[in-house]
Write a protein that holds these residues in place. Structure first.
Motif, PDB file in Angstrom:
ATOM      1  N   LYS A  50       0.828  -1.220   0.000  1.00 12.92           N
ATOM      2  CA  LYS A  50       0.000   0.000   0.000  1.00 12.92           C
ATOM      3  C   LYS A  50       0.857   1.263   0.000  1.00 12.92           C
ATOM      4  O   LYS A  50       0.699   2.128  -0.852  1.00 12.92           O
ATOM      5  N   SER A  51       1.777   1.340   0.961  1.00 16.02           N
ATOM      6  CA  SER A  51       2.599   2.553   1.056  1.00 16.02           C
ATOM      7  C   SER A  51       3.481   2.716  -0.174  1.00 16.02           C
ATOM      8  O   SER A  51       3.729   3.842  -0.611  1.00 16.02           O
ATOM      9  N   THR A  52       3.930   1.613  -0.722  1.00 20.93           N
ATOM     10  CA  THR A  52       4.750   1.694  -1.935  1.00 20.93           C
ATOM     11  C   THR A  52       3.954   2.394  -3.038  1.00 20.93           C
ATOM     12  O   THR A  52       4.455   3.308  -3.703  1.00 20.93           O
ATOM     13  N   PRO A  90       1.533  11.056   4.277  1.00 26.20           N
ATOM     14  CA  PRO A  90       2.288   9.811   4.372  1.00 26.20           C
ATOM     15  C   PRO A  90       2.045   9.077   5.686  1.00 26.20           C
ATOM     16  O   PRO A  90       1.572   9.671   6.657  1.00 26.20           O
ATOM     17  N   GLN A  91       2.357   7.810   5.683  1.00 28.16           N
ATOM     18  CA  GLN A  91       2.160   6.985   6.878  1.00 28.16           C
ATOM     19  C   GLN A  91       3.111   7.418   7.997  1.00 28.16           C
ATOM     20  O   GLN A  91       2.728   7.490   9.158  1.00 28.16           O
ATOM     21  N   GLU A  92       4.362   7.716   7.617  1.00 33.87           N
ATOM     22  CA  GLU A  92       5.335   8.136   8.629  1.00 33.87           C
ATOM     23  C   GLU A  92       5.131   9.605   8.970  1.00 33.87           C
ATOM     24  O   GLU A  92       4.825  10.420   8.105  1.00 33.87           O
ATOM     25  N   LEU A 164      -4.592   9.413   1.891  1.00 31.89           N
ATOM     26  CA  LEU A 164      -4.204   9.281   3.298  1.00 31.89           C
ATOM     27  C   LEU A 164      -3.707   7.860   3.544  1.00 31.89           C
ATOM     28  O   LEU A 164      -4.448   6.898   3.372  1.00 31.89           O
ATOM     29  N   ASP A 165      -2.444   7.749   3.939  1.00 35.07           N
ATOM     30  CA  ASP A 165      -1.849   6.426   4.153  1.00 35.07           C
ATOM     31  C   ASP A 165      -1.911   6.062   5.630  1.00 35.07           C
ATOM     32  O   ASP A 165      -1.153   6.599   6.437  1.00 35.07           O
ATOM     33  N   GLU A 166      -2.816   5.176   5.974  1.00 37.12           N
ATOM     34  CA  GLU A 166      -3.035   4.730   7.356  1.00 37.12           C
ATOM     35  C   GLU A 166      -3.070   5.902   8.335  1.00 37.12           C
ATOM     36  O   GLU A 166      -2.296   5.936   9.295  1.00 37.12           O
ATOM     37  N   PRO A 167      -3.984   6.845   8.112  1.00 37.22           N
ATOM     38  CA  PRO A 167      -3.976   8.065   8.923  1.00 37.22           C
ATOM     39  C   PRO A 167      -4.376   7.850  10.372  1.00 37.22           C
ATOM     40  O   PRO A 167      -4.102   8.695  11.210  1.00 37.22           O
TER      41      PRO A 167
HETATM   42 MG   LIG Z   1       2.103   1.104   4.748  1.00 36.84          MG
END
Ligand SMILES: [Mg+2]
Ligand SMILES: Nc1ncnc2c1ncn2[C@@H]1O[C@H](COP(=O)(O)OP(=O)(O)O)[C@@H](O)[C@H]1O
Length: 309
Positions: A50-52, A90-92, A164-167
């Motif tokens: 997903k994040s990729t 981003p997730q981070e 939104l990546d895993e917000p």
């Molecule tokens: Mg991820």
């Protein structure tokens, strides 16, 4: 003709470890189209890719192959227009913690070339509930507030597509609520939302369409209610004092069948009530000897989908 918000074709990504030379195929040829105005969920277990995918759209990861278009703009050929069309959270929690909330938003607006008079810094500060912290350096913000600032930063150029990546990973319940309320409002006003999560319930509650990614492959894509038909499903099995050979009249209209003298009833816990099923069994005058239930879990759904593929 309106272009889809996101159009991904045959997207591949192989990470290479510089030291060991080891290769990791994170995306194995993904096709995905997200229509304009959608509230779209990209669902998958940790490590699915997903994040990729998100980071390729954001330009922070370089793809190995395939094409990505945002609002019709190719991320390789129309870099500026593609970037201008999308906001990515981003997730981070990556933030330059030296700057204040206001400075961080102003710098981001500058990066997008937004003239001072057109900036929405105060509006975003208020919308994100950061008024009290506007002049605090972001290193003094809690995790939840940093998350809000990141969302604010993704919104400075009023992008038509918000990703939104895993917000909500590690975010408290209250912030989660207010966050979703705000994102829903943006979506109602026309912003396309792409949300990644590994929480099935979250995707189910928010998204009108869902794609499932598993080990770098897209294994399902459907309307949420259709897809969840396979998940929001339980089966109850009755054993009666006397074995059955047909489904009793009282249970007609339910998804019921007889197997080895037992009665199996499939139902959707979100819609059907166990008490209704039990009442019907009672009406049929059957004497229950044993009951067992089975629930379809997210993991089961992945297994079901991957083995079918
Ligand atoms: Mg991820
Ligand atoms: N920078 C990287 N270098 C090597 N492998 C990576 C890197 N980033 C992610 N991966 C690997 O790629 C796969 C997909 O990761 P990721 O896209 O973060 O998945 P997700 O966001 O769905 O959890 C995982 O196996 C992960 O270990």
């Amino acid at each position: 003709m309106t272009q889809p918000a996101i159009e991904i074709q045959n997207l591949t990504k192989t990470y290479r470890d510089r030291k060991t030379g080891e290769q990791k195929e994170a995306l194995k040829g993904v096709d995905l189209t997200v229509p304009r105005g959608a509230f779209f969920g990209l669902l998958g277990p940790n490590g699915a890719g997903k994040s990729t995918m998100i980071n390729i759209m954001a330009g922070t990861v370089v793809k190995s192959g395939g094409t990505v278009r945002i609002n019709g703009y190719d991320i390789d050929r129309d870099v500026r227009k593609a970037k201008g069309s999308i906001g990515i959270v981003p997730q981070e929690l990556v933030l330059d913690t030296f700057f204040t909330v206001r400075q961080a938003l102003e710098i981001t607006a500058g990066y997008y070339g937004i003239p001072k008079k057109d900036r929405r810094t105060d509006e975003i500060i208020d919308a994100m509930g950061l008024r009290d912290k506007a002049d605090s350096p972001s290193r003094r913000l809690s995790g939840g507030m940093r998350r809000r600032l990141l969302i604010g930063k993704a919104l400075v150029h009023t992008p038509p597509v918000l990703v939104l990546d895993e917000p909500t990973a590690g975010v408290d319940v209250e912030l989660r609520r207010s966050l979703w309320e705000y994102v829903r409002k943006l979506n109602k006003a026309g912003t396309t939302i792409l949300l990644t999560t590994h929480y099935l319930e979250e995707a189910e509650e928010l998204c009108d369409e869902i794609a499932i990614i598993h080990k770098g492959n897209l294994i399902a894509r459907d309307r949420t209610d259709t897809l969840m038909g396979g998940v929001d499903s339980k089966q109850v099995s009755f054993t009666f004092a006397a074995p059955l050979d047909t489904v009793p009249d009282a249970l007609q209209g339910l998804q019921a069948e007889v197997k080895n003298g037992r009665l199996l009833v499939s139902y959707q816990p979100s819609k059907a009530q166990m008490s209704d099923i039990l009442a019907r069994v009672h009406t049929a005058g059957l004497q229950i000897q044993d009951i067992s239930t089975e629930e379809v879990e997210l993991e089961d759904l992945f297994i079901k989908l991957t083995s079918a593929a």
